[in-house]
Write a protein that holds these residues in place. Sequence first.
Motif, PDB file in Angstrom:
ATOM      1  N   GLN A 134       7.477  10.869  11.123  1.00 54.48           N
ATOM      2  CA  GLN A 134       7.208  10.002  10.043  1.00 54.48           C
ATOM      3  C   GLN A 134       8.118   8.696  10.304  1.00 54.48           C
ATOM      4  OE1 GLN A 134       4.601   9.792   7.778  1.00 54.48           O
ATOM      5  NE2 GLN A 134       5.594   8.048   6.746  1.00 54.48           N
ATOM      6  N   GLU A 135       9.506   9.016  10.607  1.00 52.38           N
ATOM      7  CA  GLU A 135      10.325   7.792  10.710  1.00 52.38           C
ATOM      8  C   GLU A 135      10.011   6.874  11.941  1.00 52.38           C
ATOM      9  OE1 GLU A 135      13.373   5.469   9.362  1.00 52.38           O
ATOM     10  OE2 GLU A 135      12.558   7.322   8.484  1.00 52.38           O
ATOM     11  N   ASN A 139       8.767   3.015  12.126  1.00 47.75           N
ATOM     12  CA  ASN A 139       9.351   1.943  12.756  1.00 47.75           C
ATOM     13  C   ASN A 139       8.521   1.192  13.595  1.00 47.75           C
ATOM     14  OD1 ASN A 139      11.740   2.584  11.691  1.00 47.75           O
ATOM     15  ND2 ASN A 139      12.581   3.876  13.253  1.00 47.75           N
ATOM     16  N   GLU A 140       7.554   2.023  14.382  1.00 48.86           N
ATOM     17  CA  GLU A 140       6.628   1.249  15.139  1.00 48.86           C
ATOM     18  C   GLU A 140       5.674   0.354  14.271  1.00 48.86           C
ATOM     19  OE1 GLU A 140       6.264   1.107  18.485  1.00 48.86           O
ATOM     20  OE2 GLU A 140       7.785   2.628  18.790  1.00 48.86           O
ATOM     21  N   LEU A 141       5.228   0.680  13.216  1.00 51.02           N
ATOM     22  CA  LEU A 141       4.576   0.037  12.255  1.00 51.02           C
ATOM     23  C   LEU A 141       5.234  -1.399  11.895  1.00 51.02           C
ATOM     24  CD1 LEU A 141       2.031  -0.447  10.556  1.00 51.02           C
ATOM     25  CD2 LEU A 141       3.104   0.761   8.727  1.00 51.02           C
ATOM     26  N   ALA A 142       6.436  -1.206  11.569  1.00 55.02           N
ATOM     27  CA  ALA A 142       7.336  -2.499  11.204  1.00 55.02           C
ATOM     28  C   ALA A 142       7.206  -3.283  12.414  1.00 55.02           C
ATOM     29  CB  ALA A 142       8.818  -1.993  10.684  1.00 55.02           C
ATOM     30  N   ASN A 143       7.444  -2.891  13.655  1.00 56.64           N
ATOM     31  CA  ASN A 143       7.330  -3.419  15.074  1.00 56.64           C
ATOM     32  C   ASN A 143       6.172  -4.236  15.051  1.00 56.64           C
ATOM     33  OD1 ASN A 143      10.062  -3.339  16.450  1.00 56.64           O
ATOM     34  ND2 ASN A 143       9.755  -1.379  16.629  1.00 56.64           N
ATOM     35  N   VAL A 164      -5.669   4.563   9.829  1.00 54.43           N
ATOM     36  CA  VAL A 164      -4.313   5.414  10.247  1.00 54.43           C
ATOM     37  C   VAL A 164      -4.372   6.866   9.983  1.00 54.43           C
ATOM     38  CG1 VAL A 164      -1.920   5.541   9.986  1.00 54.43           C
ATOM     39  CG2 VAL A 164      -3.007   3.352   9.897  1.00 54.43           C
ATOM     40  N   SER A 165      -5.272   7.154   8.887  1.00 55.37           N
ATOM     41  CA  SER A 165      -5.595   8.524   8.737  1.00 55.37           C
ATOM     42  C   SER A 165      -6.325   9.134   9.653  1.00 55.37           C
ATOM     43  CB  SER A 165      -6.042   8.561   7.028  1.00 55.37           C
ATOM     44  OG  SER A 165      -6.507   9.903   6.720  1.00 55.37           O
ATOM     45  N   SER A 166      -7.177   8.535  10.243  1.00 54.86           N
ATOM     46  CA  SER A 166      -8.150   9.051  11.161  1.00 54.86           C
ATOM     47  C   SER A 166      -7.089   9.520  12.536  1.00 54.86           C
ATOM     48  CB  SER A 166      -9.200   8.254  11.675  1.00 54.86           C
ATOM     49  OG  SER A 166      -8.769   6.941  12.375  1.00 54.86           O
ATOM     50  N   LEU A 167      -6.272   8.696  12.958  1.00 52.93           N
ATOM     51  CA  LEU A 167      -5.205   8.730  13.935  1.00 52.93           C
ATOM     52  C   LEU A 167      -4.436   9.981  13.786  1.00 52.93           C
ATOM     53  CD1 LEU A 167      -4.459   5.051  15.110  1.00 52.93           C
ATOM     54  CD2 LEU A 167      -6.071   6.840  16.112  1.00 52.93           C
ATOM     55  N   GLN A 168      -3.731   9.915  12.556  1.00 54.76           N
ATOM     56  CA  GLN A 168      -2.838  10.744  12.085  1.00 54.76           C
ATOM     57  C   GLN A 168      -2.784  11.228  10.715  1.00 54.76           C
ATOM     58  OE1 GLN A 168      -0.704  13.647  11.829  1.00 54.76           O
ATOM     59  NE2 GLN A 168      -0.196  12.945  14.060  1.00 54.76           N
ATOM     60  N   PRO A 169      -3.457  12.394  10.438  1.00 55.70           N
ATOM     61  CA  PRO A 169      -3.482  12.618   8.843  1.00 55.70           C
ATOM     62  C   PRO A 169      -2.302  12.787   8.079  1.00 55.70           C
ATOM     63  CG  PRO A 169      -5.113  13.737  10.142  1.00 55.70           C
ATOM     64  CD  PRO A 169      -4.248  13.080  11.031  1.00 55.70           C
ATOM     65  N   GLY A 170      -1.371  13.272   8.985  1.00 56.91           N
ATOM     66  CA  GLY A 170       0.053  13.371   8.331  1.00 56.91           C
ATOM     67  C   GLY A 170       0.883  12.378   8.234  1.00 56.91           C
ATOM     68  N   PHE A 171       0.530  10.934   8.534  1.00 60.27           N
ATOM     69  CA  PHE A 171       1.316  10.006   8.218  1.00 60.27           C
ATOM     70  C   PHE A 171       1.128   9.506   6.796  1.00 60.27           C
ATOM     71  CE2 PHE A 171       1.622   5.194   8.106  1.00 60.27           C
ATOM     72  CZ  PHE A 171       3.157   5.183   8.306  1.00 60.27           C
ATOM     73  N   THR A 172       2.217   9.168   6.128  1.00 60.93           N
ATOM     74  CA  THR A 172       2.302   8.707   4.653  1.00 60.93           C
ATOM     75  C   THR A 172       2.375   7.235   4.622  1.00 60.93           C
ATOM     76  OG1 THR A 172       2.971  10.881   3.842  1.00 60.93           O
ATOM     77  CG2 THR A 172       3.400   9.133   2.385  1.00 60.93           C
ATOM     78  N   MET A 173       1.435   6.475   4.075  1.00 61.26           N
ATOM     79  CA  MET A 173       1.290   5.185   4.150  1.00 61.26           C
ATOM     80  C   MET A 173       2.245   4.485   3.186  1.00 61.26           C
ATOM     81  SD  MET A 173       0.493   2.406   5.719  1.00 61.26           S
ATOM     82  CE  MET A 173      -0.695   2.993   6.749  1.00 61.26           C
ATOM     83  N   MET A 174       3.178   3.770   3.303  1.00 65.19           N
ATOM     84  CA  MET A 174       4.208   3.242   2.238  1.00 65.19           C
ATOM     85  C   MET A 174       3.368   1.932   1.496  1.00 65.19           C
ATOM     86  SD  MET A 174       4.525   2.272   5.583  1.00 65.19           S
ATOM     87  CE  MET A 174       5.459   3.599   6.053  1.00 65.19           C
ATOM     88  N   THR A 175       4.317   1.206   0.686  1.00 60.96           N
ATOM     89  CA  THR A 175       3.926   0.181   0.110  1.00 60.96           C
ATOM     90  C   THR A 175       4.519  -1.050   0.487  1.00 60.96           C
ATOM     91  OG1 THR A 175       5.880   0.234  -1.372  1.00 60.96           O
ATOM     92  CG2 THR A 175       4.046   1.228  -2.281  1.00 60.96           C
ATOM     93  N   ARG A 176       4.164  -1.974   0.245  1.00 61.87           N
ATOM     94  CA  ARG A 176       4.535  -3.560   0.952  1.00 61.87           C
ATOM     95  C   ARG A 176       6.060  -3.530   0.653  1.00 61.87           C
ATOM     96  NH1 ARG A 176       1.814  -8.564  -1.668  1.00 61.87           N
ATOM     97  NH2 ARG A 176      -0.094  -7.055  -1.435  1.00 61.87           N
TER      98      ARG A 176
END
Length: 360
Positions: A134-135, A139-143, A164-176
């Motif tokens: 997840q970490e 970081n890649e999303l911030a980049n 993003v969920s279709s690529l990796q369902p385990g990723f937890t999307m954060m707020t702005r």
Amino acid sequence: MSQPTQNMESVPSASATQPTSFDAPIEINSESAPTPSSGVTGLATSQARKRKLTSKVWKDFENVILDGPNGGSFAICHHCKKKLVAEPSSGTSHLKQHLKRCVKRTNTDIRQKMIARPPNVDGSMQFGNFTFTQEVSRNELANAIVLHEYPLSIVEHIGFKRFVSSLQPGFTMMTRNTIRSDIMKLYQSKKVKAYRLFDKLESRVAITTDIWSSRQKRGYMSITAHYVDEFWRLQNMIIGFVYVPSPHTSEILCDALMNCFLDWNLDRKISTITVDNCTTNDALIQGLSNKLSIRSKSLLLDGKIFHMRCAAHILNLIVKDGLDIIGGAIGKIRDSVHFWTASQAREEKFVEVANGILHI
């Protein structure tokens, strides 16, 4: 020593009276090979069944048939060499269960593999196990947001979340707010690396700066450092993008630049500063030169080459002066273009006149 089973219908009549030797090897020919006497039983063969084996489980088993009154068929596992029943009426379910618990067989599911690196020159690909973190993904999303200047609200868009969920369902999307905090942490880590780079840098640093106005009519100063690295390659890095309140006098601009130099510890490594050709910048350079001379006394040639005027800005001023002279002719050309492109009929008539088809 056991011998292969042979077809009894193709045996010559004279061969039935001959003794059978079990010590000498026999060459097998499925069409015309002689057959030993019917009293020989329990001979194992790897002859294939007459019916076609369509199950995928036979890729891991060898189908073996026993001839004789006590014969039958069984399957030998390619991995552990264990023998299992393989009668036509027994099916293949027990063979599949054996493959699942076979200790000498490695189960590999290509769906759980990810491409480890880009395709090679010959087009082949290498696969390897993928571990989701997840970490790392945060970081890649911030980049990506910083690199492509995406809005922070992209993390709240429904379509982006589904992608993003279709690529990796385990990723937890954060707020702005969370992604903003991640970007600031990323900036601080990059800034620490830049500090270390400038500390080890042995060459001088050239500075370019300009004032940029936003849509809200707020002024921002952009400060870029240009330097030659250890491999003699020209590099540049934005070291400052600060808000400058109005009015943009030379004193205010000088203080903003000086604070940036002190923040990066570059006050002793400045070689030149390139700014636009205007009277405000002339006073800015004079005040900055006095402050740097008092603090470090390290200006090249006593500051004679410290002030560099932007050649692109000078060329822009020259072009503007030239366009002012021919402004009347340019206005007529623009009016003519606007007239002929006002409708489709005028455009077609203009083309006919240009091609000599129609004369005015």
